[in-house]
Design a protein around this motif. Sequence first.
Motif, PDB file in Angstrom:
ATOM      1  N   LYS A  15       0.801  -1.230   0.000  1.00 38.87           N
ATOM      2  CA  LYS A  15       0.000   0.000   0.000  1.00 38.87           C
ATOM      3  C   LYS A  15       0.827   1.270   0.000  1.00 38.87           C
ATOM      4  CE  LYS A  15      -3.792  -2.452   0.713  1.00 38.87           C
ATOM      5  NZ  LYS A  15      -4.666  -2.747  -0.438  1.00 38.87           N
ATOM      6  N   LYS A  19       1.953  10.839   2.477  1.00 44.56           N
ATOM      7  CA  LYS A  19       2.651  11.721   1.527  1.00 44.56           C
ATOM      8  C   LYS A  19       3.789  12.472   2.216  1.00 44.56           C
ATOM      9  CE  LYS A  19      -1.586  12.826  -1.084  1.00 44.56           C
ATOM     10  NZ  LYS A  19      -2.582  12.079  -0.300  1.00 44.56           N
ATOM     11  N   GLY A 139      -2.525   9.913  -6.100  1.00 49.65           N
ATOM     12  CA  GLY A 139      -1.280   9.140  -6.102  1.00 49.65           C
ATOM     13  C   GLY A 139      -1.415   7.764  -6.716  1.00 49.65           C
TER      14      GLY A 139
END
Length: 325
Positions: A15, A19, A139
């Motif tokens: 995963k 950030k 992302g």
Amino acid sequence: MRATAKAHTNIALIKYWGKRNEEIILPTNSSLSVTLDAFYTETTVHFKEELERDTFILNDQEISGVPYDQVTNYLELFRSYADQKGLFAEVHSLNKVPTAAGFASSASGFAALAGATAKALQLNLDDTALSRFTRQGSGSACRSIYGGFVQWEMGTLADGSDSYAIPIAPQDHWDIRVAAVVLTAKEKDVSSRVGMKRTVDTSAFYDGWLETLPRDLEEIKEGIGRRDFEKVGAIAEANCLKMHATTLGAVPPFTYWQDTTMSVMETVQQLRKEGISAYFTIDAGPNVKVLYLPEDEEKVMQKLQATNGVTEVIVSKVGEGISYL
Ligand code: ADP
Ligand code: DP6
């Protein structure tokens, strides 16, 4: 100036959860996913001189508020790059995936939006450049540029030029299956963006999560290369549990799981006790994805469908990368 792109969602086996730069979306760790053929988004972007603002229509509904702002801010990135300030677009998108329910609609959504926008503006970006652009929309979306098994290399540079997806193994490398177990299709309370920020900022367990990631990534890549299903499944399941554990250490604590999420996890563990190789993974939502091999499909489906709280099970094969219609 019009183009249509189709991109599939992906499910992370390692995963992305945090950030280091929120503005241009740079992650705290590299991640790895498999692209799913059953779930995708088709987006048409039409730039027109006469428009005074962008419009965003998702599944035949005009969108406003935060999702609209995300799309229009994202188009701004392309307008700056292409030197086309003031040129607005009509964006029409169809999600063949539930929106904001932990099925990664943002991944297929932003990959398709990036592809269609770049094409409509005739930017001639290669896949690496397109993945970099896609990353700045959402992302995990940067991994949806490719089919098969895909790594998002976190990179180290401050400008993000070395943070993009790279294909690890193509779609036809390995015929595994992913069952998406639908428990609820309602929109979730804590989006992945908000959830991961809270976790990075406050979770007592966050450093522990980061520490184990490089090893998970190396091991799973080795497993994918050798098509070692037990190894890949076990690493993916453990990685998912570690990610979800970080949310319990956040302030205030939260979880994406429901009681029914745990029922599905138990079913998967039970399948293993019966000698069937099945493993689960869960993104930022209550629904569960179950990895298994094609020969076990009947048994796996039977057990999943009989599990308390399961409303639907959608089977997916490994999907392909972005395409243009
Ligand atoms: P999910 O689990 O579905 O990815 P997220 O909360 O991470 O949930 O992201 C959902 C958000 O992604 C939506 O609220 C919207 O802003 C964006 N999104 C979803 N589909 C699209 C699309 N087709 N085009 C652009 N943005 C989209
Ligand atoms: C749990 O890519 O939706 O699905 O970059 O803020 O848009 P933003 O977040 P997003 O987060 C995905 C989180 C995850 C794990 C993963 O897909 O790697």
